[in-house]
Design a protein around this motif. Sequence first.
Motif, PDB file in Angstrom:
ATOM      1  N   ASN A  90       0.775  -0.712  -0.165  1.00 11.43           N
ATOM      2  CA  ASN A  90       0.031   0.267   0.185  1.00 11.43           C
ATOM      3  C   ASN A  90       0.658   1.242   0.135  1.00 11.43           C
ATOM      4  OD1 ASN A  90      -2.825   1.117  -0.305  1.00 11.43           O
ATOM      5  ND2 ASN A  90      -2.510   1.838   1.850  1.00 11.43           N
ATOM      6  N   ARG A  92       1.138   3.868  -2.133  1.00  8.41           N
ATOM      7  CA  ARG A  92       1.046   4.495  -3.050  1.00  8.41           C
ATOM      8  C   ARG A  92       1.292   5.427  -3.699  1.00  8.41           C
ATOM      9  NH1 ARG A  92      -5.635   3.281  -2.558  1.00  8.41           N
ATOM     10  NH2 ARG A  92      -5.726   1.702  -1.481  1.00  8.41           N
ATOM     11  N   LYS A 125      -9.895  -8.675 -11.440  1.00  6.88           N
ATOM     12  CA  LYS A 125     -10.501  -8.119 -10.210  1.00  6.88           C
ATOM     13  C   LYS A 125     -10.503  -8.646  -8.617  1.00  6.88           C
ATOM     14  CE  LYS A 125     -13.818 -11.443 -11.782  1.00  6.88           C
ATOM     15  NZ  LYS A 125     -15.920 -11.118 -12.182  1.00  6.88           N
ATOM     16  N   ARG A 127      -7.498  -9.586  -7.178  1.00  8.76           N
ATOM     17  CA  ARG A 127      -6.399  -8.522  -7.282  1.00  8.76           C
ATOM     18  C   ARG A 127      -6.713  -7.675  -6.201  1.00  8.76           C
ATOM     19  NH1 ARG A 127      -2.104 -11.946 -10.676  1.00  8.76           N
ATOM     20  NH2 ARG A 127      -1.794 -13.523  -9.744  1.00  8.76           N
ATOM     21  N   TRP A 128      -7.609  -6.827  -7.290  1.00  3.83           N
ATOM     22  CA  TRP A 128      -8.281  -5.940  -7.274  1.00  3.83           C
ATOM     23  C   TRP A 128      -8.744  -5.420  -6.192  1.00  3.83           C
ATOM     24  CZ3 TRP A 128     -11.440  -2.285  -5.093  1.00  3.83           C
ATOM     25  CH2 TRP A 128     -11.837  -0.904  -6.383  1.00  3.83           C
ATOM     26  N   ARG A 129      -9.324  -6.592  -5.585  1.00  4.88           N
ATOM     27  CA  ARG A 129     -10.108  -6.424  -4.161  1.00  4.88           C
ATOM     28  C   ARG A 129      -9.463  -6.622  -3.454  1.00  4.88           C
ATOM     29  NH1 ARG A 129     -14.667  -9.890  -7.133  1.00  4.88           N
ATOM     30  NH2 ARG A 129     -13.029 -11.737  -6.167  1.00  4.88           N
ATOM     31  N   ILE A 130      -8.146  -7.579  -3.149  1.00 11.77           N
ATOM     32  CA  ILE A 130      -7.209  -7.829  -1.970  1.00 11.77           C
ATOM     33  C   ILE A 130      -6.906  -6.190  -1.815  1.00 11.77           C
ATOM     34  CG2 ILE A 130      -5.395  -8.866  -1.115  1.00 11.77           C
ATOM     35  CD1 ILE A 130      -6.479 -11.540  -3.191  1.00 11.77           C
ATOM     36  N   ARG A 131      -6.070  -5.646  -3.273  1.00 18.18           N
ATOM     37  CA  ARG A 131      -4.751  -4.349  -2.950  1.00 18.18           C
ATOM     38  C   ARG A 131      -5.728  -3.059  -2.682  1.00 18.18           C
ATOM     39  NH1 ARG A 131      -1.895  -5.222  -7.938  1.00 18.18           N
ATOM     40  NH2 ARG A 131      -1.530  -7.145  -7.288  1.00 18.18           N
ATOM     41  N   GLY A 132      -6.617  -3.125  -3.896  1.00 18.80           N
ATOM     42  CA  GLY A 132      -7.592  -2.302  -3.411  1.00 18.80           C
ATOM     43  C   GLY A 132      -7.157  -0.793  -4.765  1.00 18.80           C
ATOM     44  N   TYR A 133      -6.206  -0.975  -4.925  1.00 17.41           N
ATOM     45  CA  TYR A 133      -5.676  -0.035  -6.637  1.00 17.41           C
ATOM     46  C   TYR A 133      -5.402  -1.087  -7.230  1.00 17.41           C
ATOM     47  CZ  TYR A 133      -1.384  -0.558  -4.127  1.00 17.41           C
ATOM     48  OH  TYR A 133      -0.387  -1.059  -2.665  1.00 17.41           O
ATOM     49  N   ASN A 134      -5.009  -0.345  -8.753  1.00 17.73           N
ATOM     50  CA  ASN A 134      -4.327  -1.035  -9.217  1.00 17.73           C
ATOM     51  C   ASN A 134      -3.085  -0.440  -9.993  1.00 17.73           C
ATOM     52  OD1 ASN A 134      -2.719  -1.937 -11.905  1.00 17.73           O
ATOM     53  ND2 ASN A 134      -4.576  -1.597 -13.279  1.00 17.73           N
ATOM     54  N   GLN A 135      -1.726  -0.549  -8.769  1.00 20.10           N
ATOM     55  CA  GLN A 135      -0.565   0.443  -9.861  1.00 20.10           C
ATOM     56  C   GLN A 135      -0.288   1.479 -11.413  1.00 20.10           C
ATOM     57  OE1 GLN A 135      -0.405  -3.229  -9.558  1.00 20.10           O
ATOM     58  NE2 GLN A 135       0.837  -4.196 -10.754  1.00 20.10           N
TER      59      GLN A 135
END
Length: 232
Positions: A90, A92, A125, A127-135
């Motif tokens: 995280n 970011r 999707k 991975r997005w749910r786990i990470r919360g963002y797309n780098q």
Amino acid sequence: MFLNMLFPRRCPICSDIAMPKGELVCSECVDNIPYIRGPRCYRCGKELRDERTEYCFDCSKHTMYYERGVSLFRYNQVMRRAMDGFKYKNRREYADFFTTELIRVYGDVLQNWEADAVIPIPIHKSRWRIRGYNQAELLAEPLGKFLQIPMETKLIVRTRKTKPQNKLNDKERQKNIEGAFKIQENVVQLKKVILVDDIYTTGSTINACAKLLREAGVEQVYFACICIGSGY
């Protein structure tokens, strides 16, 4: 400003609080940043050991569907830790340093491509749910603002979850990425685009997306990444 006081910005190189405070990277860490220098592949931009060589091993071996690409840093142990924090812990705020440097070093090149849009490489999707963002989106958005072109996040979707590319060999990477993406919307109005991602290794992911875009009518595809593997 208040958020920076509560949650001080961390340096992407050492992961400690960036010093002097308010800077994007520690002043003492600057010398440890592995910028791409010297001879590089004419197509993907990897550093080359032999300045007489025009293309790296991967670009000479495979058909590449993009025109050219640029990357900032050599993907060594230092940057591996930085990208790990950026993607999985995280961090970011690292995107601010990465995109600032990408624009500083390659701003003229990016502008000369005269692209119609920037397209971040999508993540699945799950991975997005786990990470919360797309780098990749964190990188593409400021590039789009700099170039005054839109960031398109719905043109390409990742249809299945793939294994991390850095854990696979060349053949496994090619197989891993087959059929992993699809075009979601009409892209005929786009003539030139820039794909944006965090890491370029053999180019399998970038090339798979570039192939889809070319088949959909895009005339020229370029890419911009933060890190890139070594050439031969």
